[in-house]
Design an enzyme around this catalytic site. Structure first.
Site, PDB file in Angstrom:
ATOM      1  CG  HIS B  57      -2.039   0.956   1.137  1.00 18.71           C
ATOM      2  ND1 HIS B  57      -3.304   0.656   1.558  1.00 18.71           N
ATOM      3  CD2 HIS B  57      -2.109   2.230   0.673  1.00 18.71           C
ATOM      4  CE1 HIS B  57      -4.109   1.678   1.343  1.00 18.71           C
ATOM      5  NE2 HIS B  57      -3.399   2.653   0.804  1.00 18.71           N
ATOM      6  CG  HIS B  59      -0.754   6.868  -1.814  1.00 19.10           C
ATOM      7  ND1 HIS B  59      -1.968   6.836  -2.448  1.00 19.10           N
ATOM      8  CD2 HIS B  59      -0.936   6.295  -0.603  1.00 19.10           C
ATOM      9  CE1 HIS B  59      -2.868   6.272  -1.645  1.00 19.10           C
ATOM     10  NE2 HIS B  59      -2.257   5.929  -0.517  1.00 19.10           N
ATOM     11  CG  HIS B 176     -10.395   4.031   1.749  1.00 22.44           C
ATOM     12  ND1 HIS B 176      -9.218   4.661   2.043  1.00 22.44           N
ATOM     13  CD2 HIS B 176     -11.367   4.782   2.322  1.00 22.44           C
ATOM     14  CE1 HIS B 176      -9.476   5.752   2.757  1.00 22.44           C
ATOM     15  NE2 HIS B 176     -10.774   5.852   2.935  1.00 22.44           N
ATOM     16  CG  HIS B 229      -5.771   2.080   5.424  1.00 17.78           C
ATOM     17  ND1 HIS B 229      -7.136   2.001   5.476  1.00 17.78           N
ATOM     18  CD2 HIS B 229      -5.458   2.801   4.311  1.00 17.78           C
ATOM     19  CE1 HIS B 229      -7.639   2.652   4.448  1.00 17.78           C
ATOM     20  NE2 HIS B 229      -6.649   3.142   3.717  1.00 17.78           N
ATOM     21  CG  ASP B 302      -1.971   4.644   3.633  1.00 16.32           C
ATOM     22  OD1 ASP B 302      -1.908   4.996   2.443  1.00 16.32           O
ATOM     23  OD2 ASP B 302      -2.926   4.938   4.372  1.00 16.32           O
ATOM     24  CG  PHE B 320      -6.759  12.719   5.923  1.00 13.25           C
ATOM     25  CD1 PHE B 320      -6.912  12.523   7.288  1.00 13.25           C
ATOM     26  CD2 PHE B 320      -7.804  13.290   5.213  1.00 13.25           C
ATOM     27  CE1 PHE B 320      -8.096  12.883   7.928  1.00 13.25           C
ATOM     28  CE2 PHE B 320      -8.990  13.661   5.839  1.00 13.25           C
ATOM     29  CZ  PHE B 320      -9.133  13.454   7.199  1.00 13.25           C
ATOM     30  N   GLY B 321      -2.322  11.887   5.664  1.00 14.08           N
ATOM     31  CA  GLY B 321      -1.298  10.972   5.176  1.00 14.08           C
ATOM     32  C   GLY B 321       0.103  11.283   5.642  1.00 14.08           C
TER      33      GLY B 321
END
Lengths: 314, 425
Positions: B57, B59, B176, B229, B302, B320-321
């Site tokens: 996971h 990005h 998700h 997650h 993530d 977020f993140g």
């Protein structure tokens, strides 16, 4: 006397001794009000900026008068909230003000934590004038002082906060200050306007106002924001009025010397009836007067450009 | 290229192996012995060799948000973290809902990447939740799973169709899990802390109702469901019960969910803002139990890079993140292995063998003879402070900056080539 800190971000971070220091400092400033020259030279040569991202004539004016009575130079900046998203960042705005040698920045912001971010990044004293649903510390202090002045004590007082506790920064600051000073705090309102875990701050929760009001020495009525009805937090204004308006009939169930407070602005006929607002029990206008004295005390007690206390105070 | 790693502790959960020996790699594959002498010999003393870590996971932000991360920078950060393969989520711009975008990513990864990149495609076109994307075409182009990551598939009927349709491709549908109405405007976990901070809360139930729904739909359809997650005790329990019933469901969690609670949000630092949000201690404990008893199959990062400008804002306005590639292995070692939540082998399994099985990554996640030579060499003695300056990712949004770790990747080998070596004094 001093608070030994550069910022006032919330009453969560003040201890009982700090709160007592504020209470003890207010009286001399208030006594200044009755003189023909209502000014002290305390902050002469200092620059106070009010930075309001959310409109609030009442709080801004109160700070402005307080700063001017202490002989500070005051600059008011009203920021259109929409420019926040597209324009300059909060930190850059703060740094610009600091470059102009602002000693105090009084910030009102619709988002919680905005004052904390400034405090972490600047040497100027940051005073939180209300941030989102977080805190409104000077309102908490002026409420505390008003109760102290009228009831001569805080310890053992039973204080009831009524209404939209969920979205109320005033409620949060009241709860921190009052519980630390030994008052017993209760809250009353519909469950949808009650933050979950509020009881973990040591307050008693009531959904029934008639029941809650019986014991109270002080009732602090919070303003209901009418847009909350659109969010389905209560079915109608009519029903809210039925269940939670402080009316003469409800007041009759309370102790005869109960103190009625409201941080303003009031929605007469919604959370409070006009009769109650204008009754001898109400001290709403005195809260406004005390607001200036309390803010003078805060400006006097903070230490701008002191080494940042932020990290250790949290 | 012939590679020999000498005298190293080999931990390979796929073979239940934990012994000292040599590893040989030739032409990008693991072999039992080299055809002639090695081009490169690595001394494995005091080090541990494991199959290359697979992060299911992440990005990479390319295409579309190259200011945050690129395939080039992201894969370097991954390699530094000991990760040899990453699954990248489809919420790029354009979204991975068409074959050319898959091809672009794979091409770019081949040209500029240094670890293996496996794209995940959208469940629905533009992840809008309305029409299924051309999953078969995407599969042909190279995706290994589908997800509308960042958003749930809110429409239950469409989620049902996705779980049914993907069965013919054996593609997992990654959920998700978030009920957008329940989480609306929320920026952190709904708790005592959110109440004190005056930040809008996201209740755990926003995650759990969707985990429950998707498990029910997996039961209905027999599709392959993978829960992304997992952050709450309730979700762990739902997955546990589903597995007991024989429903085809797997799950992942991230290091921050077994390491941090929402107490760290207390200074309004947006580097603690993630979705799902950091929860409470009982959730952290439940996630650990779920890892230990096999309910949670994978540990993923993530990895979600955002620029400093985006994060250095009012908490509500920040995205977020957090990034995660460079702290994954150390957090697993320090928080799970050192604290005896998992054995070393058990921990490694969740980043190698299990991900390879779930996402059908043939020849990866193992050091068996014939497997692709993706190898991570761990130096358990390496102690360091995680500093902003050391971060290779383009973005520096980590709540772990300043944390001291012991143990991390020493050498990362992808397809038989050394792509990262830690420089030590």
């Amino acid at each position: 006397m001093s608070l030994n800190r550069k910022d006032l971000l919330g009453l969560e971070h003040l201890d009982k001794k700090d709160l007592q220091t504020v209470l003890d400092s207010v009286k001399p400033f208030k006594s200044l009000f009755t003189r023909s020259v209502k000014k002290a030279p305390t902050l002469i040569g200092k620059t106070v900026v009010t930075l309001f991202y959310e409109p609030s004539t009442r709080t801004r004016t109160s700070f402005e008068i307080a700063a001017k009575r202490l002989s500070a130079d005051v600059v008011n900046i009203a920021v259109n909230a929409s420019s926040v998203v597209k324009g300059e960042s909060l930190i850059d705005t703060g740094k610009t003000l600091e470059a102009m040698k602002a000693d105090y920045i009084i910030i009102r912001h619709s988002l919680a934590g905005a004052p904390d971010i400034l405090a972490r990044n600047l040497n100027a004293s940051i005073i939180n004038a209300g941030d989102g649903f977080h805190e409104h510390p000077t309102q908490g202090l002026l409420d505390l002082y008003t109760m102290y002045e009228k009831k001569k004590k805080i310890e053992g007082l039973k204080v009831l906060l009524v209404g939209d506790i969920l979205h109320s920064r005033v409620a949060k600051s009241n709860i921190w200050a009052l519980t630390k000073m030994g008052a017993q705090v209760a809250v009353a309102g519909p469950p949808t306007l009650m933050p979950s875990k509020i009881e973990e701050l040591g307050v008693k929760v009531y959904y029934n106002l008639d029941e809650a009001i019986k014991e109270a020495d002080v009732v602090n009525i919070l303003r209901i924001q009418l847009e909350r009805q659109q969010e389905n937090l209560f079915p109608s204004v009519h029903e809210y009025v039925e269940l939670y308006q402080l009316t003469k009939d409800r007041l009759a169930k309370a102790k005869p010397n109960v103190l009625i407070m409201h941080p303003g602005p009031m929605n007469r006929g919604i959370e409070i009836s006009s009769e109650v607002a204008d009754s001898p029990n109400a001290v709403i206008n005195e809260q406004v007067t005390n607001g200036i004295a309390v803010r003078m005390a805060v400006l006097y007690l903070l230490k701008p450009n002191k080494a940042r206390k932020y990290a250790s105070s949290n | 290229m012939r590679l020999q790693i000498k005298n190293i502790r080999i931990v390979d959960p796929s073979q239940k192996k934990d012994s000292v020996g040599d590893i040989f790699a030739e032409n990008g594959r693991i072999v039992s012995k080299l055809s002639s002498s090695a081009d490169k010999v690595i001394d494995g003393k005091n080090k541990i060799a494991v199959p290359g870590l697979i992060d299911v996971h992440s990005h990479l932000r390319e295409p579309g948000q190259e200011g945050k991360e690129t395939i080039k920078t992201g894969t370097r950060a991954a390699a530094k973290g000991g990760i040899t393969s990453v699954l990248c989520m489809p919420n790029t711009k354009p979204a991975i809902d068409n074959a050319p975008t898959v091809e672009f990513i794979l091409l770019k990864a081949q040209k500029e990447g240094i670890v293996n990149v496996f794209p995940v495609g959208c469940v629905t076109k533009s992840s809008a939740g309305e029409e299924l994307s051309e999953i078969g075409v995407l599969k042909k182009a190279g995706i290994v799973a589908v997800s509308d990551d960042g958003s749930p598939v809110s429409n239950s009927q469409i989620m049902r169709r996705a779980l049914e349709y993907t069965k013919m491709f054996k593609l997992p549908v990654i959920s998700h899990s978030e009920d957008k109405e329940l989480s609306k405007s929320g920026v952190m976990n709904e708790s005592k802390n959110s109440m004190i901070l005056g930040l809008r809360g996201i209740p755990k139930q926003a995650e759990e109702v969707m985990v429950a729904r998707d498990i029910m739909l997996a039961e209905l359809t027999g599709g392959y469901l993978h829960i992304a997650h997992v952050s709450t005790a309730g979700s762990v329990e739902l997955v546990r019960q589903a597995k007991k019933k024989g429903i085809k469901v797997t799950a992942e969690t991230c290091p921050h969910y077994f390491t941090l609670t929402d107490d760290v949000v207390r200074v309004y630092d947006a580097n603690t803002k993630m979705n799902p949000p950091l929860r409470e201690i009982k959730d952290v404990e439940a996630v650990k139990v779920g890892l230990a008893d096999g309910t949670i199959d994978c540990i993923a990062t993530d990895h979600a890079p955002h620029t400093a400008e985006e994060k250095n804002k009012e908490f509500d306005l920040a995205p977020f993140g957090i990034i995660g590639f460079e702290t994954l292995l150390s957090l697993v070692l320090n928080e799970l292995v050192d604290k005896k939540v998992l054995s070393l082998s058990g921990a490694i399994e969740k980043m190698t063998h299990n991900p390879a099985l779930i996402f059908n990554l043939e020849g990866r996640g193992t050091l068996k003879e014939g497997a692709i030579a993706d190898i991570t060499i761990i130096d358990p003695k390496y102690s360091y402070e995680f500093t902003k300056e050391s971060i290779l990712s383009k973005s520096k949004n980590s709540p772990f900056i300043g944390r001291k770790f012991q143990g991390g990747a020493a050498i990362t080998i992808v397809n038989g080539k050394i792509v990262y070596t830690a420089i030590r004094d």
